[in-house]
Scaffold this motif. Structure first.
Motif, mmCIF file in Angstrom:
data_model
loop_
_atom_site.group_PDB
_atom_site.id
_atom_site.type_symbol
_atom_site.label_atom_id
_atom_site.label_comp_id
_atom_site.label_asym_id
_atom_site.label_seq_id
_atom_site.Cartn_x
_atom_site.Cartn_y
_atom_site.Cartn_z
ATOM 1 N N LEU A 110 0.835 -1.199 0.000
ATOM 2 C CA LEU A 110 0.000 0.000 0.000
ATOM 3 C C LEU A 110 0.871 1.251 0.000
ATOM 4 O O LEU A 110 0.615 2.192 -0.763
ATOM 5 C CB LEU A 110 -0.936 -0.025 1.208
ATOM 6 N N ALA A 111 1.917 1.268 0.824
ATOM 7 C CA ALA A 111 2.833 2.414 0.870
ATOM 8 C C ALA A 111 3.502 2.630 -0.483
ATOM 9 O O ALA A 111 3.618 3.767 -0.956
ATOM 10 C CB ALA A 111 3.881 2.207 1.961
ATOM 11 N N GLY A 112 3.916 1.538 -1.132
ATOM 12 C CA GLY A 112 4.524 1.645 -2.454
ATOM 13 C C GLY A 112 3.557 2.178 -3.498
ATOM 14 O O GLY A 112 3.930 2.973 -4.368
ATOM 15 N N LEU A 113 2.313 1.741 -3.395
ATOM 16 C CA LEU A 113 1.279 2.213 -4.310
ATOM 17 C C LEU A 113 1.052 3.720 -4.133
ATOM 18 O O LEU A 113 1.051 4.479 -5.104
ATOM 19 C CB LEU A 113 -0.006 1.429 -4.043
ATOM 20 N N PHE A 114 0.883 4.151 -2.888
ATOM 21 C CA PHE A 114 0.734 5.589 -2.614
ATOM 22 C C PHE A 114 1.944 6.365 -3.126
ATOM 23 O O PHE A 114 1.796 7.436 -3.714
ATOM 24 C CB PHE A 114 0.574 5.844 -1.116
ATOM 25 N N ALA A 115 3.144 5.838 -2.894
ATOM 26 C CA ALA A 115 4.368 6.528 -3.292
ATOM 27 C C ALA A 115 4.443 6.704 -4.802
ATOM 28 O O ALA A 115 4.721 7.808 -5.295
ATOM 29 C CB ALA A 115 5.591 5.766 -2.781
ATOM 30 N N SER A 116 4.179 5.623 -5.538
ATOM 31 C CA SER A 116 4.322 5.704 -6.993
ATOM 32 C C SER A 116 3.216 6.527 -7.650
ATOM 33 O O SER A 116 3.478 7.284 -8.576
ATOM 34 C CB SER A 116 4.394 4.306 -7.603
ATOM 35 N N VAL A 117 1.999 6.406 -7.164
ATOM 36 C CA VAL A 117 0.873 7.098 -7.805
ATOM 37 C C VAL A 117 0.804 8.573 -7.416
ATOM 38 O O VAL A 117 0.517 9.431 -8.254
ATOM 39 C CB VAL A 117 -0.463 6.388 -7.479
ATOM 40 N N VAL A 126 -5.852 11.420 -0.245
ATOM 41 C CA VAL A 126 -5.701 10.535 -1.402
ATOM 42 C C VAL A 126 -5.963 9.099 -0.958
ATOM 43 O O VAL A 126 -5.757 8.746 0.197
ATOM 44 C CB VAL A 126 -4.304 10.658 -2.053
ATOM 45 N N ALA A 127 -6.413 8.285 -1.896
ATOM 46 C CA ALA A 127 -6.785 6.909 -1.580
ATOM 47 C C ALA A 127 -6.132 5.928 -2.541
ATOM 48 O O ALA A 127 -5.700 6.293 -3.643
ATOM 49 C CB ALA A 127 -8.305 6.760 -1.637
ATOM 50 N N ALA A 128 -6.080 4.670 -2.088
ATOM 51 C CA ALA A 128 -5.607 3.566 -2.908
ATOM 52 C C ALA A 128 -6.415 2.331 -2.509
ATOM 53 O O ALA A 128 -6.905 2.238 -1.384
ATOM 54 C CB ALA A 128 -4.113 3.321 -2.688
#
Length: 153
Positions: free
Chosen positions: A27-34, A75-77
Motif C-alpha cells: 500500500l505504501a509503495g502504491l501511494f508513493a508511486s501514484v 488521497v486513496a488507494a
C-alpha cells in the motif's frame, strides 16, 4: 461538490500478499508511486496508526489510514487481495479488500468524513460482492469511482 478524496485509476490494483506487513508495504509503495510520496514515510505512518489498533474493521475489509506531512488533499488507494489475509480485524476474520487513505496532518474533520464515506461504501453488500467479482483493476476502479462520483454530486 468535489469528492472528499482523490482516487486515481493507477491506485487501484489486485495483489497476492501474505501478511499485514506485506499489505502495508505494498500500500505504501502504491501511494508513493501514484501520488509521488515517500514510501518509507507512508509505511511508517500506516504502521504507527496500526499500532494504535487494527484498521481491519470487519466484514473482510481493512481501511489503513494515516495523516502525513506535505500532502495537500486526502488521497486513496485500493487493493483486492488474491486470497484472504489475517489483519487482526475486530471480528477476527481475514481481509480481502484494502482501502487505504492518507490525509494531510491538519485535515481534521475532512479525514474523518473521508473515512466515514469509505466505510459506508465498503459496508454495502452489492459493492463488496462487485469488488470481489471484478475481473480487472479497471473494473475495480469503475465500481469505486461510480460511487465516489455519485456521492460527491
Amino acid at each position: 461538490m468535489r469528492s472528499l478524496f482523490t482516487l486515481l485509476p493507477e491506485a487501484v490494483t489486485s495483489a497476492s500478499l501474505d501478511s499485514k506487513d506485506a499489505i502495508l508495504g505494498h500500500l505504501a509503495g502504491l501511494f508513493a508511486s501514484v501520488y509521488d510520496l515517500d514510501s518509507a514515510n507512508v509505511k511508517d505512518s500506516l504502521v504507527a496508526r496500526e499500532e494504535l489498533g487494527s484498521t481491519g474493521f470487519g466484514r473482510c475489509i481493512a481501511i489503513p489510514h494515516a495523516r502525513i506531512e506535505n500532502l495537500h488533499r486526502p488521497v486513496a488507494a485500493f487493493i483486492r487481495l488474491a486470497s484472504p489475509v489475517d489483519f487482526d480485524s475486530a471480528d477476527g476474520q481475514p481481509i480481502d479488500l484494502v482501502f487505504g487513505l492518507l490525509s494531510p496532518v491538519g485535515a481534521g474533520a475532512t479525514h474523518l468524513h473521508a473515512l466515514a464515506a469509505i466505510s459506508r461504501m465498503m459496508r454495502d453488500e452489492r459493492m463488496h460482492a462487485g469488488l470481489l467479482d471484478a475481473t480487472s483493476p479497471e473494473a475495480l476502479y469503475s465500481l469505486l469511482s461510480n460511487v465516489i462520483d455519485r456521492d460527491a454530486a
